[in-house]
Write an enzyme that holds these catalytic residues in place. Structure first.
Site, PDB file in Angstrom:
ATOM      1  N   HIS A   1      -2.303   7.864   6.757  1.00 31.03           N
ATOM      2  CA  HIS A   1      -1.264   8.693   6.123  1.00 31.03           C
ATOM      3  C   HIS A   1      -1.850  10.000   5.589  1.00 31.03           C
ATOM      4  CE1 HIS A   1       2.366   6.305   6.238  1.00 31.03           C
ATOM      5  NE2 HIS A   1       1.779   5.250   5.709  1.00 31.03           N
TER       6      HIS A   1
ATOM      7  N   HIS B   1      -4.704   1.885   7.348  1.00 34.65           N
ATOM      8  CA  HIS B   1      -3.324   2.343   7.522  1.00 34.65           C
ATOM      9  C   HIS B   1      -3.018   3.478   6.521  1.00 34.65           C
ATOM     10  CE1 HIS B   1       1.173   1.441   7.980  1.00 34.65           C
ATOM     11  NE2 HIS B   1       1.132   2.182   6.884  1.00 34.65           N
TER      12      HIS B   1
ATOM     13  N   GLY C   1       0.838  -1.194   0.000  1.00 40.67           N
ATOM     14  CA  GLY C   1       0.000   0.000   0.000  1.00 40.67           C
ATOM     15  C   GLY C   1       0.869   1.238   0.000  1.00 40.67           C
TER      16      GLY C   1
ATOM     17  N   CYS D   1       5.579  -0.340   7.329  1.00 39.36           N
ATOM     18  CA  CYS D   1       5.274   0.854   6.545  1.00 39.36           C
ATOM     19  C   CYS D   1       6.506   1.235   5.739  1.00 39.36           C
ATOM     20  CB  CYS D   1       4.903   1.988   7.492  1.00 39.36           C
ATOM     21  SG  CYS D   1       4.529   3.527   6.659  1.00 39.36           S
ATOM     22  N   LEU D   2       6.307   1.583   4.477  1.00 41.90           N
ATOM     23  CA  LEU D   2       7.437   1.973   3.630  1.00 41.90           C
ATOM     24  C   LEU D   2       8.099   3.256   4.152  1.00 41.90           C
ATOM     25  CD1 LEU D   2       5.992   1.200   0.081  1.00 41.90           C
ATOM     26  CD2 LEU D   2       7.554  -0.183   1.474  1.00 41.90           C
TER      27      LEU D   2
ATOM     28  N   GLN E   1       3.007   9.880   1.251  1.00 45.54           N
ATOM     29  CA  GLN E   1       4.342   9.270   1.384  1.00 45.54           C
ATOM     30  C   GLN E   1       5.290   9.662   0.258  1.00 45.54           C
ATOM     31  OE1 GLN E   1       2.371   5.263   2.092  1.00 45.54           O
ATOM     32  NE2 GLN E   1       4.259   5.003   3.250  1.00 45.54           N
TER      33      GLN E   1
HETATM   34 ZN   LIG Z   1       2.511   3.298   5.729  1.00 46.90          ZN
END
Ligand SMILES: [Zn+2]
Length: 188
Positions: A158, A154, A66, A112-113, A71
């Site tokens: 963000h 999630h 995701g 999470c990235l 991000q």
């Molecule tokens: Zn994330």
């Protein structure tokens, strides 16, 4: 060398010829830009779709399941998800709105990235209903459960400037922050 190089180019060309995509830079915790509140998208345009393609490219390259526009430092309410293991279920959610269908919480080990290398248990509602626009700007409503429901919540966090580390104890969050700041300094 030249021949090998040309062969490699030929091998990757079919995927790239018609749609040049880009892997975008992913912001990492504790970057303050991750705390930005994203704005709704008023019109889904070709630029939106270009961003969607780039976000999928970035997410698959990471690899992740995701990615929210926040991000990649674009503060619009847009996120992409693919929880399949073969890139076969790309999902786009623009201006997503969630209703909780069942107050029962499930717990998943989330990563999470933007918080690379850390996985912690987070509790979230298991069953939700989401209304959103798709990549053509068409609205849809869907009931979700399992990993897709967790992932969507999630990613929506963000868009609201929230990270999964916010659900952890301050001590744990501080420890993660220190480790990431150290690795960011080493890479700089
Ligand atoms: Zn994330």
């Amino acid at each position: 060398m030249l021949l090998i190089h040309a062969g490699l180019l030929a091998a990757i060309k079919p995927n790239r010829a018609f749609n040049i995509m880009a892997v975008l830079e992913i912001l990492e915790f504790p970057d303050p830009r991750l705390r930005t509140q994203a704005r709704p998208i008023t019109e889904v345009t070709d630029n939106t779709r270009k961003l969607i393609d780039d976000m999928f490219e970035t997410m698959y390259a990471a690899p992740g399941i995701g990615l929210a526009a926040t991000q990649v430092n674009v503060h619009q309410r847009l996120l992409v998800i693919d929880v399949s293991d073969n890139h076969k279920e790309p999902r786009v959610f623009i201006n997503p709105e969630v209703t909780v269908l069942d107050k029962e919480l499930g717990d998943y080990d989330e990563g999470c990235l933007s918080v690379p290398g850390f996985y912690e248990t987070v509790h979230r509602p298991r069953r939700i209903k989401v209304s959103a626009l798709d990549r053509e700007g068409v609205s849809f409503t869907e009931e979700l459960d399992g990993l897709l429901a967790i992932c969507l919540q999630h990613e929506i966090d963000h868009l609201d400037g929230k990270l999964f580390v916010d659900y952890l104890s301050p001590l744990k969050r501080q420890r993660i922050r220190k480790k990431l700041e150290k690795s960011q300094r080493q890479r700089a």
